[in-house]
Design a protein around this motif. Sequence first.
Motif, PDB file in Angstrom:
ATOM      1  N   SER A  94     -24.840  -5.814 -17.070  1.00  0.00           N
ATOM      2  CA  SER A  94     -23.758  -4.824 -16.982  1.00  0.00           C
ATOM      3  C   SER A  94     -24.294  -3.390 -17.004  1.00  0.00           C
ATOM      4  O   SER A  94     -23.679  -2.491 -16.455  1.00  0.00           O
ATOM      5  N   ASP A  95     -25.452  -3.173 -17.608  1.00  0.00           N
ATOM      6  CA  ASP A  95     -26.011  -1.829 -17.689  1.00  0.00           C
ATOM      7  C   ASP A  95     -26.523  -1.364 -16.313  1.00  0.00           C
ATOM      8  O   ASP A  95     -27.306  -2.083 -15.670  1.00  0.00           O
ATOM      9  N   PRO A  96     -26.082  -0.165 -15.865  1.00  0.00           N
ATOM     10  CA  PRO A  96     -26.477   0.311 -14.526  1.00  0.00           C
ATOM     11  C   PRO A  96     -27.998   0.331 -14.295  1.00  0.00           C
ATOM     12  O   PRO A  96     -28.459  -0.007 -13.211  1.00  0.00           O
ATOM     13  N   TYR A  97     -28.762   0.726 -15.300  1.00  0.00           N
ATOM     14  CA  TYR A  97     -30.218   0.769 -15.108  1.00  0.00           C
ATOM     15  C   TYR A  97     -30.792  -0.640 -14.954  1.00  0.00           C
ATOM     16  O   TYR A  97     -31.605  -0.900 -14.054  1.00  0.00           O
ATOM     17  N   GLU A  98     -30.334  -1.567 -15.796  1.00  0.00           N
ATOM     18  CA  GLU A  98     -30.808  -2.955 -15.686  1.00  0.00           C
ATOM     19  C   GLU A  98     -30.367  -3.564 -14.353  1.00  0.00           C
ATOM     20  O   GLU A  98     -31.102  -4.347 -13.745  1.00  0.00           O
ATOM     21  N   ARG A  99     -29.165  -3.217 -13.915  1.00  0.00           N
ATOM     22  CA  ARG A  99     -28.699  -3.676 -12.608  1.00  0.00           C
ATOM     23  C   ARG A  99     -29.600  -3.161 -11.505  1.00  0.00           C
ATOM     24  O   ARG A  99     -29.938  -3.893 -10.575  1.00  0.00           O
ATOM     25  N   SER A 100     -29.994  -1.888 -11.609  1.00  0.00           N
ATOM     26  CA  SER A 100     -30.846  -1.308 -10.565  1.00  0.00           C
ATOM     27  C   SER A 100     -32.207  -2.016 -10.531  1.00  0.00           C
ATOM     28  O   SER A 100     -32.771  -2.232  -9.464  1.00  0.00           O
ATOM     29  N   ARG A 101     -32.700  -2.387 -11.692  1.00  0.00           N
ATOM     30  CA  ARG A 101     -33.978  -3.114 -11.724  1.00  0.00           C
ATOM     31  C   ARG A 101     -33.827  -4.485 -11.070  1.00  0.00           C
ATOM     32  O   ARG A 101     -34.691  -4.931 -10.312  1.00  0.00           O
TER      33      ARG A 101
END
Lengths: 219, 219
Positions: free
Chosen positions: B88-95
């Motif tokens: 759910s976290d945008p940074y983790e999603r981007s990774r």
Amino acid sequence: MAEEVILLDFWPSPFGMRARIALREKGVDFDLREEDLLGNKSPLLLETNPVHEKIPVLIHKGKAVCESLVIVQYIDETWGHECPLLPSDPYERSRARFWADYVDKIFPVGRAAWLSTGETQEAAKEEYIQGFKTLEGELGDKAYFGGERFGYVDVSLIPLYNSFYALEKLANCSVAEECPKLVQWAERCMQRESVAKSLPDPHKVYDFLLVLKKKLQPQ
Amino acid sequence: MAEEVILLDFWPSPFGMRARIALREKGVDFDLREEDLLGNKSPLLLETNPVHEKIPVLIHKGKAVCESLVIVQYIDETWGHECPLLPSDPYERSRARFWADYVDKIFPVGRAAWLSTGETQEAAKEEYIQGFKTLEGELGDKAYFGGERFGYVDVSLIPLYNSFYALEKLANCSVAEECPKLVQWAERCMQRESVAKSLPDPHKVYDFLLVLKKKLQPQ
């Protein structure tokens, strides 16, 4: 400092342009750091994108996000939820992702169109124009790819319009002539401050690509 | 009928496998329709994916979603929000998106490794193994790419593991030998019913690729 937003960029890069446009659409202040890709890449670029060593890299709260479409989605999910770039409906989102991926698929064809010669060049030119005709078909009579609102596919595609002039001069390939509706769409996009401010002068892009072509195709 | 989920698929396709795994992770019942890609594509495939004419195509409520990673994200956004594939976290999603895109970038290298010959083949084999070493580095000591939970990058990558056997037989290229931690990860994934049920027998994949290679490289 912790909230600082840095964009590692290179002015003629269509991928860099995507990140610039998305940040400006969301009204995010950022520190644009120009990389010297033809000379030396900065230690920060090598450190933040060790896998590809390419711009754009978005650094937010000290964390790096790489790859232009991933960056645009990150920006959309992080800032300005009142002006989303991607639609909220899963099906509409999937269509936006499909067409942005399509733009990424035709980008190397455009590169081949101005870098190659002879039959390869002719085939690339035809394929590139065909790709834009497909995009024009998807646009139809809508103002933007997603409908009435400027969004994800528009951000992904408008940087390619920036090189139409160079493509015409370098490869006698006129996408504009073949796709008049797409040109109208591009002019509509160019009226947005986020876009106008993020796209360089097409003549400067032509000058740059001319130098790059000579560098990549030494006599 | 309106809620019917159809997957246009082709059993040895790693892209089809992604869609199968994601649907099974979410517990979605679907009608798997096998396409004859080496012979005739069905009118439904040509109608639902006119741009690429490729599988997989997911048809849900009569609407078609194309491109495997777009399909996996659609599935994730549509069903089973209690077991998300993307964080759910945008940074983790981007990774997660970055690494799934990376998998897509190395896929054609693997294809070149078993389809080409001579120096081109050797270079492709080396590049392919290097790609998996990079992925192994990203995995590190985690159970899955996203941490403790099976997720988006795992779905994207595990189908490529399915062709390791064929690659060894066809090109003497042993990714497994070079990346022991990645093999442990793959075996962990294979314990999931969603994965085990979606990946074909590697010997059958080898037989298929052998026939395909002869077809694509006629004497």
